[in-house]
Design a protein around this motif. Structure first.
Motif, PDB file in Angstrom:
ATOM      1  N   SER A  59       0.811  -1.217   0.000  1.00  0.00           N
ATOM      2  CA  SER A  59       0.000   0.000   0.000  1.00  0.00           C
ATOM      3  C   SER A  59       0.847   1.271   0.000  1.00  0.00           C
ATOM      4  O   SER A  59       0.412   2.300  -0.525  1.00  0.00           O
ATOM      5  CB  SER A  59      -0.956   0.006   1.190  1.00  0.00           C
ATOM      6  OG  SER A  59      -0.227   0.005   2.410  1.00  0.00           O
ATOM      7  N   HIS A  93      -5.563  -3.215  -9.371  1.00  0.00           N
ATOM      8  CA  HIS A  93      -6.994  -3.387  -9.678  1.00  0.00           C
ATOM      9  C   HIS A  93      -7.828  -3.478  -8.398  1.00  0.00           C
ATOM     10  O   HIS A  93      -8.839  -2.782  -8.261  1.00  0.00           O
ATOM     11  CB  HIS A  93      -7.197  -4.639 -10.534  1.00  0.00           C
ATOM     12  CG  HIS A  93      -8.628  -4.966 -10.769  1.00  0.00           C
ATOM     13  ND1 HIS A  93      -9.422  -4.224 -11.622  1.00  0.00           N
ATOM     14  CD2 HIS A  93      -9.424  -5.927 -10.248  1.00  0.00           C
ATOM     15  CE1 HIS A  93     -10.644  -4.727 -11.613  1.00  0.00           C
ATOM     16  NE2 HIS A  93     -10.665  -5.758 -10.785  1.00  0.00           N
ATOM     17  N   ILE A  94      -7.409  -4.311  -7.465  1.00  0.00           N
ATOM     18  CA  ILE A  94      -8.155  -4.506  -6.221  1.00  0.00           C
ATOM     19  C   ILE A  94      -8.280  -3.198  -5.443  1.00  0.00           C
ATOM     20  O   ILE A  94      -9.313  -2.927  -4.826  1.00  0.00           O
ATOM     21  CB  ILE A  94      -7.503  -5.602  -5.354  1.00  0.00           C
ATOM     22  CG1 ILE A  94      -7.748  -6.970  -5.988  1.00  0.00           C
ATOM     23  CG2 ILE A  94      -8.012  -5.580  -3.921  1.00  0.00           C
ATOM     24  CD1 ILE A  94      -6.966  -8.096  -5.352  1.00  0.00           C
ATOM     25  N   THR A  95      -7.243  -2.385  -5.484  1.00  0.00           N
ATOM     26  CA  THR A  95      -7.266  -1.125  -4.732  1.00  0.00           C
ATOM     27  C   THR A  95      -7.960   0.001  -5.501  1.00  0.00           C
ATOM     28  O   THR A  95      -8.104   1.108  -4.978  1.00  0.00           O
ATOM     29  CB  THR A  95      -5.845  -0.685  -4.347  1.00  0.00           C
ATOM     30  OG1 THR A  95      -5.048  -0.571  -5.527  1.00  0.00           O
ATOM     31  CG2 THR A  95      -5.217  -1.667  -3.377  1.00  0.00           C
ATOM     32  N   GLY A  96      -8.373  -0.272  -6.723  1.00  0.00           N
ATOM     33  CA  GLY A  96      -9.151   0.696  -7.489  1.00  0.00           C
ATOM     34  C   GLY A  96      -8.365   1.774  -8.195  1.00  0.00           C
ATOM     35  O   GLY A  96      -8.951   2.759  -8.649  1.00  0.00           O
ATOM     36  N   VAL A  97      -7.058   1.613  -8.315  1.00  0.00           N
ATOM     37  CA  VAL A  97      -6.253   2.662  -8.950  1.00  0.00           C
ATOM     38  C   VAL A  97      -5.693   2.268 -10.317  1.00  0.00           C
ATOM     39  O   VAL A  97      -5.054   3.094 -10.974  1.00  0.00           O
ATOM     40  CB  VAL A  97      -5.099   3.130  -8.031  1.00  0.00           C
ATOM     41  CG1 VAL A  97      -5.651   3.739  -6.749  1.00  0.00           C
ATOM     42  CG2 VAL A  97      -4.126   2.012  -7.746  1.00  0.00           C
ATOM     43  N   SER A  99      -7.061   1.837 -13.293  1.00  0.00           N
ATOM     44  CA  SER A  99      -7.508   2.668 -14.416  1.00  0.00           C
ATOM     45  C   SER A  99      -6.986   4.100 -14.321  1.00  0.00           C
ATOM     46  O   SER A  99      -6.851   4.779 -15.334  1.00  0.00           O
ATOM     47  CB  SER A  99      -9.028   2.661 -14.514  1.00  0.00           C
ATOM     48  OG  SER A  99      -9.592   3.222 -13.356  1.00  0.00           O
ATOM     49  N   THR A 100      -6.680   4.563 -13.126  1.00  0.00           N
ATOM     50  CA  THR A 100      -6.142   5.912 -12.938  1.00  0.00           C
ATOM     51  C   THR A 100      -4.663   5.974 -13.289  1.00  0.00           C
ATOM     52  O   THR A 100      -4.208   6.944 -13.904  1.00  0.00           O
ATOM     53  CB  THR A 100      -6.324   6.369 -11.479  1.00  0.00           C
ATOM     54  OG1 THR A 100      -7.711   6.355 -11.167  1.00  0.00           O
ATOM     55  CG2 THR A 100      -5.756   7.752 -11.250  1.00  0.00           C
ATOM     56  N   THR A 105      -5.456  -0.692 -19.402  1.00  0.00           N
ATOM     57  CA  THR A 105      -6.091  -1.422 -18.313  1.00  0.00           C
ATOM     58  C   THR A 105      -6.796  -2.670 -18.796  1.00  0.00           C
ATOM     59  O   THR A 105      -7.542  -3.298 -18.061  1.00  0.00           O
ATOM     60  CB  THR A 105      -7.096  -0.515 -17.563  1.00  0.00           C
ATOM     61  OG1 THR A 105      -8.095  -0.060 -18.502  1.00  0.00           O
ATOM     62  CG2 THR A 105      -6.387   0.647 -16.921  1.00  0.00           C
TER      63      THR A 105
END
Length: 106
Positions: A59, A93-97, A99-100, A105
């Motif tokens: 993280s 991907h799991i942490t949601g970043v 695509s940012t 992606t």
């Protein structure tokens, strides 16, 4: 002093900096990584971070990437993470970043 678990190679040309990271990066190396990213986004018009040879991130690394991305956006600098290994892609991907931060992606 413990041996670093990761290495980096930096190349800059025409305002574009490419940082190739290798190894496993966790909180023990996150300050060094943040300094490296900060220096790059404050000096370049575009920064590409190649993580093809990175087998593990935690993280603190994600935080460093997000902070660098935010700083780059504020400066009008393009910041992208490319070539994530399957493990790194999964964590992003799991942490949601994913695509940012990542260019592709798919």
């Amino acid at each position: 002093m413990t041996e670093p678990t990761w290495r980096h190679d930096v190349r800059t040309a025409d305002g574009h900096t490419t940082i190739e990271l290798t190894g496993e990066i966790d909180m023990s190396g996150s300050t060094r990584l943040q300094d490296l990213l900060d220096q790059a986004v404050n000096a370049a018009s575009a920064v590409t971070v190649d993580v093809a040879a990175v087998g593990f991130i935690d993280s603190t690394v994600i935080s460093a990437f997000v902070r660098a991305n935010n700083t780059a956006a504020t400066r009008g600098c393009r910041f992208v993470v490319v070539n994530p290994s399957a493990q790194v892609r999964r964590v992003l991907h799991i942490t949601g970043v994913l695509s940012t931060l990542a260019e592709d992606t798919a």
